[in-house]
Motif scaffolding. Sequence first.
Motif, PDB file in Angstrom:
ATOM      1  N   ALA A   1      -3.645   0.740  -9.123  1.00 41.50           N
ATOM      2  CA  ALA A   1      -4.117   0.289  -7.642  1.00 41.50           C
ATOM      3  C   ALA A   1      -5.361  -0.385  -7.730  1.00 41.50           C
ATOM      4  O   ALA A   1      -6.308  -0.013  -8.486  1.00 41.50           O
ATOM      5  CB  ALA A   1      -4.209   1.630  -6.750  1.00 41.50           C
TER       6      ALA A   1
ATOM      7  N   THR B   1       4.892  -1.680  -9.562  1.00 46.60           N
ATOM      8  CA  THR B   1       3.645  -2.600 -10.036  1.00 46.60           C
ATOM      9  C   THR B   1       4.113  -3.013 -11.507  1.00 46.60           C
ATOM     10  O   THR B   1       3.250  -4.176 -11.811  1.00 46.60           O
ATOM     11  CB  THR B   1       2.601  -1.537  -9.993  1.00 46.60           C
ATOM     12  OG1 THR B   1       3.047  -0.332 -10.932  1.00 46.60           O
ATOM     13  CG2 THR B   1       2.342  -0.942  -8.764  1.00 46.60           C
TER      14      THR B   1
ATOM     15  N   ILE C   1       0.780  -1.187   0.060  1.00 49.44           N
ATOM     16  CA  ILE C   1       0.070  -0.162  -0.095  1.00 49.44           C
ATOM     17  C   ILE C   1       0.888   1.214  -0.010  1.00 49.44           C
ATOM     18  O   ILE C   1       1.816   1.607   0.964  1.00 49.44           O
ATOM     19  CB  ILE C   1      -1.100  -0.004   1.126  1.00 49.44           C
ATOM     20  CG1 ILE C   1      -1.846  -1.308   1.386  1.00 49.44           C
ATOM     21  CG2 ILE C   1      -1.897   1.281   1.321  1.00 49.44           C
ATOM     22  CD1 ILE C   1      -2.587  -1.341   2.568  1.00 49.44           C
TER      23      ILE C   1
ATOM     24  N   ASP D   1      -2.360  -1.278  -3.789  1.00 50.15           N
ATOM     25  CA  ASP D   1      -3.280  -0.383  -3.275  1.00 50.15           C
ATOM     26  C   ASP D   1      -2.820   1.064  -2.970  1.00 50.15           C
ATOM     27  O   ASP D   1      -1.456   1.184  -2.647  1.00 50.15           O
ATOM     28  CB  ASP D   1      -4.000  -0.682  -2.010  1.00 50.15           C
ATOM     29  CG  ASP D   1      -4.832  -2.391  -2.355  1.00 50.15           C
ATOM     30  OD1 ASP D   1      -5.326  -2.434  -3.342  1.00 50.15           O
ATOM     31  OD2 ASP D   1      -4.419  -3.166  -1.416  1.00 50.15           O
ATOM     32  N   PHE D   2      -3.461   2.081  -2.904  1.00 46.81           N
ATOM     33  CA  PHE D   2      -2.988   3.435  -2.744  1.00 46.81           C
ATOM     34  C   PHE D   2      -3.944   4.106  -1.466  1.00 46.81           C
ATOM     35  O   PHE D   2      -5.171   3.579  -1.249  1.00 46.81           O
ATOM     36  CB  PHE D   2      -3.416   4.232  -3.819  1.00 46.81           C
ATOM     37  CG  PHE D   2      -3.008   5.755  -3.693  1.00 46.81           C
ATOM     38  CD1 PHE D   2      -1.552   6.176  -3.952  1.00 46.81           C
ATOM     39  CD2 PHE D   2      -3.944   6.690  -3.196  1.00 46.81           C
ATOM     40  CE1 PHE D   2      -1.311   7.667  -3.501  1.00 46.81           C
ATOM     41  CE2 PHE D   2      -3.527   7.978  -3.054  1.00 46.81           C
ATOM     42  CZ  PHE D   2      -2.325   8.337  -3.009  1.00 46.81           C
TER      43      PHE D   2
END
Length: 331
Positions: free
Chosen positions: A226, A200, A166, A209-210
């Motif tokens: 994300a 990524t 994240i 994820d962000f």
Amino acid sequence: MKKHIFYGMMILATAGSLASCDEWTDPEAVGNHFGSIAEVNPPAYTQYLQNLQEYRKNDHKKVYACFDNKASFVSQADHVATVPDSIDVLVLNNPGDISQACLDEINAKRGDTGMQTAYTISYNAIRKAWELEKELGSTTTWETYRDSKVSEQLGYFDNGGFDRIICYYEGREISTLTDAQKQEYLKDQADFLAPFKSWTSSHLDKGFDFQGIPANVADKSLLDAASVIFLSESLQATNVSEIDYIIRRNSVAGVDNAKFAVMTSLPVLDPAQADLGYWGSEYSSWITARWARTASVSAISLANLYDDYYNHEFIYPVCRGAIQILNPAAK
């Protein structure tokens, strides 16, 4: 199979964990053994795990929960093995400090239940650590420190048995900055986010994820990568109207708001933070889950999972209640 049929089996698993709870807290007579549900009723437990795995595959609102993993186990609350199986992603707060025993439990949890693990790399946390070192006399430049720490923390992924990363970046609104300030700010943002874009691209089979304020991100391409976009400001919300406003404010061009997710806190044990995890007299996580159940959000994140363990009748009661509200069992 109905979407949430596994909840009935979860009761059996919970009963097994509670039955053995006395072993953790009270002296045990020699020769006594309170078996887990897997030992007491293996067929039921096998069916429970199958149902749980099927549930993972079905469309449902994901639940992330942040957990203070410890390097060594002092109590049952320290064990990944005891967290609720219905959590989709367990976010470990100490990704650089995972013992082999903890890693073994992570791998077992993943294999048995399909639960994933993740950790957060935070711009603000790295910046704060650099400023502290600077106060103590360090001459390391921000750029060198930032790049070193991002590289170091990205390296945790391969060492800790993780499934997702994240990226946490809030940034700032730039309309009041001078041209020079804006240029410096945007370069710093791009330099921080660039390693995540590279990661990524080279980890297409892994989760990303962000977390942050997507409206403040200049290059929205990272947000495309994300799966979930957590709106970090929602963690400070005091009601769902504020959450609605935060969602509207971040619904900008180039951002897929179908990926939006909100954050809330579970209660904590610290008396100095007695109001944390509550909106008025009700759990903020339960109100948020009730709202999220019909709202256009993809997930919720629950902070302070570790503290929710301690309940003599039912471990992790608030977390379990939030999951049940968000994804109710089929009747």
